[in-house]
Structure formats: structure tokens, C-alpha cells
Enzyme design. Structure first.
Site, PDB file in Angstrom:
ATOM      1  N   GLY A 124     -10.191  -1.997   1.452  1.00 57.02           N
ATOM      2  CA  GLY A 124      -9.737  -0.694   1.935  1.00 57.02           C
ATOM      3  C   GLY A 124      -8.415  -0.297   1.320  1.00 57.02           C
ATOM      4  CG  ASN A 125      -7.409   3.463   0.740  1.00 56.06           C
ATOM      5  OD1 ASN A 125      -6.861   4.244   1.503  1.00 56.06           O
ATOM      6  ND2 ASN A 125      -8.675   3.621   0.347  1.00 56.06           N
ATOM      7  NE  ARG A 126      -0.294  -1.091   1.872  1.00 61.03           N
ATOM      8  CZ  ARG A 126      -0.252  -2.086   2.752  1.00 61.03           C
ATOM      9  NH1 ARG A 126      -0.317  -1.840   4.051  1.00 61.03           N
ATOM     10  NH2 ARG A 126      -0.116  -3.327   2.329  1.00 61.03           N
ATOM     11  CB  SER A 127      -5.543   6.855   2.872  1.00 58.93           C
ATOM     12  OG  SER A 127      -5.534   8.210   3.260  1.00 58.93           O
ATOM     13  CB  ALA A 148      -7.245   7.003  -0.508  1.00 55.11           C
TER      14      ALA A 148
END
Ligand code: C5P
Length: 224
Positions: free
Chosen positions: A29-32, A96
Site C-alpha cells: 500500500g501507500n500513505r495516501s 495514489a
């Protein structure tokens, strides 16, 4: 008050960050946080638009007046965005979206054994934003009249942003400054909006709502 300059317009906004499953409990995943996309959706509703918000893994309340489609992965984001395209005047890709996903998703939780773990093999995800630009270039209906992308750049912001705008075929590219307490998970943002056929617009550090309204100002001007 806000202008009602998006009345009768249909817009699609993607927000949040995709999760690409490795197994039933793990993902890449990512930090958005989704804050910027949600601010865009709220602002568009306030300006009279009919809004579809494609929300990837966002822990925020649904914006009043928007149709919210919840998704998890890049492939689901693509399907939801393409599904919402019919009759859409503008698409803003604030999500993102993961560039890669694990080639396979293990049906059961991957076990820890004594041996070294297997590598996670990645494959490319489709670039949704670029695909929208291609649809429009090729006149493949439905396609949005106005296409807006986001980009988080850390260096050579303008040069990299320009190249990305051209490569993806979008009209506006919102280039975020990342780091320095900005962008991910914070209420503030600072950005330079690159315009395909015009001068860049600088949006100094401020609430994500302000950046959202500048984006819609530029979109609305292209829809008259
Ligand atoms: O290439 P990059 O990931 O920096 O581009 C960011 C922009 O492209 C964002 O607007 C994002 O929503 C969009 N994107 C996409 N599909 C992908 C990757 C990014 O639509 N697979």
C-alpha cells in the site's frame, strides 16, 4: 460563497491509495489519506457538480451529496473510474494508484517457515490516467473532456512534471511538494498546477480545500 459554475456537470474524482493484495491479510500500500481527493469532491458538490468519488481505502466520512464507490486495488479503481465515465465532463485522478501489484495473490495466508521467504513477484498495473488520455486522443467514447492528474515529485519538479503531463495526455497536472510536513495525511498542501496549454499556477501552502477550488476554477474554465 462558491460559484455554482459546475452545475449540470458530471465529474469523477479518485481518492486515497490502492492496496495490492499479497495474501488474504497482507498488501502493498501507500500513505495516501484521501484528504485531497475528498476536499476535491466536497468542493465540486458545493459548486453544483454531480460527483462520483472513487475511494480507495479511505477512512473518512462520505462527502454529502457525492456518490461514493469504494475500491481497494488499482484494477478495481480502473473499473470504477471507467464505469463512471459515461457522461463525465471531467476526471480528477487524485488517488495514489500502485504502479505494480503482486503477480499472484495467495489464497491462504503465507506461512513463516524455517526457510528463506519466496520473493513477491510484481507485475505492472494499468496506468488509468494515461488510458483516459489515450481514449480522448483516439476519440474512444466515453472519455472525459477535461483530465486532471496528480504527481508527487521530490526533485526537478517542473521538468519532471512537464514530461509527465505530456506523457499522460492530461490537461492539468497538480504537482505536489512532498515532505516538509506536507501532502500525505496532512490538512495542508502546496502545489504547482501545470497547464497543458498555459502557464503554471502556483498554489502556496494552505488547506487542501483551497487547492481543490483552484483546480475546479481551472477545470470550469475549460468546460465553458
Ligand atoms: O506516474 P505517477 O504514478 O507519478 O502518476 C500519478 C498520476 O497518475 C496520479 O494522477 C495517479 O492517480 C495516476 N495513476 C493512474 N494509474 C496508475 C498510476 C498512477 O491513474 N497505475
Amino acid at each position: 460563497g462558491r460559484p455554482a459554475d459546475l452545475t449540470g456537470r458530471r465529474v469523477v474524482v479518485s481518492a486515497g491509495g490502492t492496496r495490492e493484495a499479497i495474501d488474504p491479510v497482507r498488501f502493498i500500500g501507500n500513505r495516501s489519506s484521501g484528504l485531497q481527493g475528498y476536499a476535491l469532491a466536497r468542493a465540486a458538490v458545493a459548486r453544483g457538480a454531480e460527483v462520483t468519488l472513487v475511494a480507495a481505502n479511505v477512512a473518512l466520512p462520505d462527502p454529502a451529496g457525492a456518490r461514493v464507490v469504494r475500491v481497494e486495488s488499482a484494477l478495481q479503481t480502473r473499473a470504477a473510474v471507467l464505469d463512471a465515465l459515461e457522461g463525465a465532463d471531467a476526471v480528477v485522478m487524485a488517488a495514489a494508484v500502485a504502479d505494480f501489484r503482486p503477480a499472484t495473490r495467495s489464497e491462504s495466508k503465507i506461512k513463516k517457515t524455517g526457510a528463506e521467504p519466496d520473493a513477491v513477484h510484481l507485475v505492472k498495473n494499468p496506468d488509468i490516467l494515461a488510458e483516459l488520455g489515450e481514449r480522448r486522443r483516439d476519440g474512444l467514447k466515453p472519455y472525459p473532456r477535461v483530465i486532471v492528474g496528480f504527481a508527487a515529485e521530490t526533485d526537478d519538479v517542473l521538468a519532471n512534471g512537464r514530461a509527465k503531463l505530456a506523457r499522460k495526455g492530461c490537461d492539468l497536472l497538480v504537482v505536489n511538494q512532498v515532505g516538509d510536513g506536507l501532502a500525505f495525511g496532512t490538512p495542508d498542501n502546496a502545489a504547482t498546477i501545470l497547464v497543458a496549454d498555459g502557464d503554471p499556477v502556483d498554489v502556496p501552502r494552505g488547506p487542501k480545500e483551497v487547492l481543490a477550488d483552484v483546480v475546479w476554477d481551472l477545470v470550469a474554465a475549460r468546460l465553458v
